[in-house]
Design a protein around this motif. Sequence first.
Motif, PDB file in Angstrom:
ATOM      1  N   ASP A  25       5.534 -32.626  62.116  1.00  0.00           N
ATOM      2  CA  ASP A  25       4.634 -32.255  63.209  1.00  0.00           C
ATOM      3  C   ASP A  25       5.333 -32.591  64.512  1.00  0.00           C
ATOM      4  O   ASP A  25       5.558 -33.765  64.814  1.00  0.00           O
ATOM      5  N   LEU A  26       5.662 -31.577  65.281  1.00  0.00           N
ATOM      6  CA  LEU A  26       6.405 -31.782  66.532  1.00  0.00           C
ATOM      7  C   LEU A  26       5.633 -31.168  67.692  1.00  0.00           C
ATOM      8  O   LEU A  26       5.052 -30.074  67.549  1.00  0.00           O
ATOM      9  N   PHE A  27       5.666 -31.827  68.818  1.00  0.00           N
ATOM     10  CA  PHE A  27       5.012 -31.286  70.014  1.00  0.00           C
ATOM     11  C   PHE A  27       5.768 -30.027  70.452  1.00  0.00           C
ATOM     12  O   PHE A  27       6.995 -30.035  70.563  1.00  0.00           O
ATOM     13  N   CYS A  28       5.017 -28.961  70.680  1.00  0.00           N
ATOM     14  CA  CYS A  28       5.662 -27.663  70.944  1.00  0.00           C
ATOM     15  C   CYS A  28       5.889 -27.416  72.431  1.00  0.00           C
ATOM     16  O   CYS A  28       5.145 -27.909  73.278  1.00  0.00           O
ATOM     17  N   ALA A  71      12.360 -17.983  69.339  1.00  0.00           N
ATOM     18  CA  ALA A  71      13.052 -18.649  70.448  1.00  0.00           C
ATOM     19  C   ALA A  71      12.287 -18.458  71.752  1.00  0.00           C
ATOM     20  O   ALA A  71      12.207 -19.372  72.577  1.00  0.00           O
ATOM     21  N   GLN A  72      11.715 -17.268  71.933  1.00  0.00           N
ATOM     22  CA  GLN A  72      10.914 -17.038  73.140  1.00  0.00           C
ATOM     23  C   GLN A  72       9.688 -17.946  73.129  1.00  0.00           C
ATOM     24  O   GLN A  72       9.353 -18.567  74.138  1.00  0.00           O
ATOM     25  N   ARG A  73       9.045 -18.043  71.976  1.00  0.00           N
ATOM     26  CA  ARG A  73       7.845 -18.885  71.901  1.00  0.00           C
ATOM     27  C   ARG A  73       8.203 -20.360  72.079  1.00  0.00           C
ATOM     28  O   ARG A  73       7.377 -21.158  72.503  1.00  0.00           O
ATOM     29  N   ALA A  74       9.459 -20.714  71.737  1.00  0.00           N
ATOM     30  CA  ALA A  74       9.896 -22.101  71.890  1.00  0.00           C
ATOM     31  C   ALA A  74      10.458 -22.379  73.282  1.00  0.00           C
ATOM     32  O   ALA A  74      10.917 -23.493  73.559  1.00  0.00           O
ATOM     33  N   ILE A 126      10.951 -26.112  70.777  1.00  0.00           N
ATOM     34  CA  ILE A 126      10.182 -26.275  69.537  1.00  0.00           C
ATOM     35  C   ILE A 126       8.963 -25.363  69.596  1.00  0.00           C
ATOM     36  O   ILE A 126       8.301 -25.251  70.634  1.00  0.00           O
ATOM     37  N   THR A 127       8.686 -24.710  68.474  1.00  0.00           N
ATOM     38  CA  THR A 127       7.463 -23.919  68.369  1.00  0.00           C
ATOM     39  C   THR A 127       6.818 -24.194  67.016  1.00  0.00           C
ATOM     40  O   THR A 127       7.424 -24.814  66.134  1.00  0.00           O
ATOM     41  N   SER A 128       5.570 -23.761  66.879  1.00  0.00           N
ATOM     42  CA  SER A 128       4.885 -23.971  65.593  1.00  0.00           C
ATOM     43  C   SER A 128       5.394 -22.948  64.577  1.00  0.00           C
ATOM     44  O   SER A 128       6.055 -21.968  64.938  1.00  0.00           O
ATOM     45  N   ALA A 129       5.057 -23.185  63.320  1.00  0.00           N
ATOM     46  CA  ALA A 129       5.457 -22.239  62.265  1.00  0.00           C
ATOM     47  C   ALA A 129       4.382 -21.173  62.045  1.00  0.00           C
ATOM     48  O   ALA A 129       4.432 -20.434  61.064  1.00  0.00           O
ATOM     49  N   GLU A 130       3.435 -21.085  62.973  1.00  0.00           N
ATOM     50  CA  GLU A 130       2.371 -20.074  62.869  1.00  0.00           C
ATOM     51  C   GLU A 130       2.988 -18.670  62.885  1.00  0.00           C
ATOM     52  O   GLU A 130       4.063 -18.462  63.458  1.00  0.00           O
ATOM     53  N   PRO A 131       2.281 -17.703  62.286  1.00  0.00           N
ATOM     54  CA  PRO A 131       2.823 -16.328  62.278  1.00  0.00           C
ATOM     55  C   PRO A 131       3.032 -15.773  63.683  1.00  0.00           C
ATOM     56  O   PRO A 131       2.427 -16.251  64.647  1.00  0.00           O
ATOM     57  N   LEU A 132       3.874 -14.771  63.764  1.00  0.00           N
ATOM     58  CA  LEU A 132       4.121 -14.069  65.029  1.00  0.00           C
ATOM     59  C   LEU A 132       3.288 -12.793  65.010  1.00  0.00           C
ATOM     60  O   LEU A 132       3.565 -11.896  64.208  1.00  0.00           O
ATOM     61  N   ARG A 188       5.813 -26.519  59.293  1.00  0.00           N
ATOM     62  CA  ARG A 188       4.817 -26.748  60.342  1.00  0.00           C
ATOM     63  C   ARG A 188       5.412 -26.511  61.738  1.00  0.00           C
ATOM     64  O   ARG A 188       4.688 -26.162  62.669  1.00  0.00           O
ATOM     65  N   SER A 189       6.695 -26.739  61.853  1.00  0.00           N
ATOM     66  CA  SER A 189       7.365 -26.574  63.163  1.00  0.00           C
ATOM     67  C   SER A 189       8.702 -25.875  62.969  1.00  0.00           C
ATOM     68  O   SER A 189       9.304 -25.949  61.890  1.00  0.00           O
ATOM     69  N   VAL A 190       9.137 -25.227  64.037  1.00  0.00           N
ATOM     70  CA  VAL A 190      10.469 -24.602  64.033  1.00  0.00           C
ATOM     71  C   VAL A 190      11.237 -25.133  65.249  1.00  0.00           C
ATOM     72  O   VAL A 190      10.764 -25.026  66.386  1.00  0.00           O
ATOM     73  N   ILE A 191      12.381 -25.726  64.973  1.00  0.00           N
ATOM     74  CA  ILE A 191      13.271 -26.184  66.052  1.00  0.00           C
ATOM     75  C   ILE A 191      14.262 -25.052  66.316  1.00  0.00           C
ATOM     76  O   ILE A 191      15.022 -24.661  65.424  1.00  0.00           O
ATOM     77  N   CYS A 192      14.206 -24.500  67.524  1.00  0.00           N
ATOM     78  CA  CYS A 192      15.092 -23.384  67.881  1.00  0.00           C
ATOM     79  C   CYS A 192      16.243 -23.917  68.727  1.00  0.00           C
ATOM     80  O   CYS A 192      16.014 -24.629  69.713  1.00  0.00           O
ATOM     81  N   LEU A 193      17.452 -23.565  68.347  1.00  0.00           N
ATOM     82  CA  LEU A 193      18.637 -24.100  69.021  1.00  0.00           C
ATOM     83  C   LEU A 193      19.552 -22.960  69.443  1.00  0.00           C
ATOM     84  O   LEU A 193      19.612 -21.926  68.763  1.00  0.00           O
TER      85      LEU A 193
END
Length: 318
Positions: free
Chosen positions: A174-177, A141-144, A26-32, A72-77
């Motif tokens: 809101d997910l813990f990253c 995915a790297q950030r997650a 999991i990572t935030s939806a903040e810009p890269l 707010r969050s991105v779940i990477c799978l």
Amino acid sequence: MITDPHKSAAAVKTLAGQSGFDLVGITSAEPLPKAGQNLLQAVEHGHTADLSYLNRHPLARSGPQSLAPWARSVICLGINYNYFPVEVHLPLSRYALGRDYHLVLTEKLQLFSHQLGDLLGRDFRSRIAVDTTAIMEKLLAQRAGLGWQGKNTLLVNKTFGSWIFLGEVLTDLDLFCDDPVASRCGRCRVCIDACPTGALSEPGFLDARKCLSYLTIEYRGDVWPEVARKAGTAKEPGQCLYGCDICQQVCPFNCHTPRTLHEQFHPHPELLDMRFDDLTAMSQPQFERVFAETPVARLSYQRFRRNSHLMGFCKAES
Ligand code: SF4
Ligand code: SF4
């Protein structure tokens, strides 16, 4: 109802495992930072060739919120798709041997998102993304924490290597990253050195115009650029009838990937015994049977034949 970010993240991980995903983070939806600018530069220099999904609005790829402002969050799978041991040399890219991953991933992500709402006991907004959707999925995915972007530009995981399909769920939860993963490429550069066309001119930088994956899948012309013809003469014939795995095959992290458990990514049984000559001699009905619902089918029989012809042409010149 679960609302706590830690407990929600734990529920995401549990469900991802139960749903058959091999990797989750999991990572935030903040810009890269810099992602959009780097892509813009690549587009301006022509390195993305005519890949319209990259060339359209490159700056919009600088963050998931460009696509979903409420996210707010991105779940990477991730899912391991590799079927063969790495020492098996194939003239077809491994990702293309099973059912089209766009179909498989989309179905799985939709179901996952739906079941997550049940598990958390609440409604939430979500949007799924696979491959060509306008987000930088490898950087996310790297950030997650799924892996790192290798010098061959692909996401590399220490267990599965780069034989991974990626998909994302953008959500307003809101997910813990998770923590990002640092690159483990170190001084290795075997992927760059192994590339037969020089498409990987520097670490993490790909010139699509020279890449055999692009040329055998996306390129529409009947005459290959000089760089590809030279590569064809230098390499074993048939390595690149559809896509190219050379810069993956040589990666040390790809040597011990376990065989995929996902039967949808297993090749058609007829393909298991085929050699290069069998592939190039395929009739259209056989092509349609063996490659039904795979990415190769999208190429069409005519362009598959074109690739066979171009590979044969390259060999004849050597
Ligand atoms: S896919 Fe093949 S041609 Fe493209 S960068 Fe990798 S090794 Fe080079
Ligand atoms: S071959 Fe080496 S440099 Fe290339 S991605 Fe793999 S570890 Fe990194």
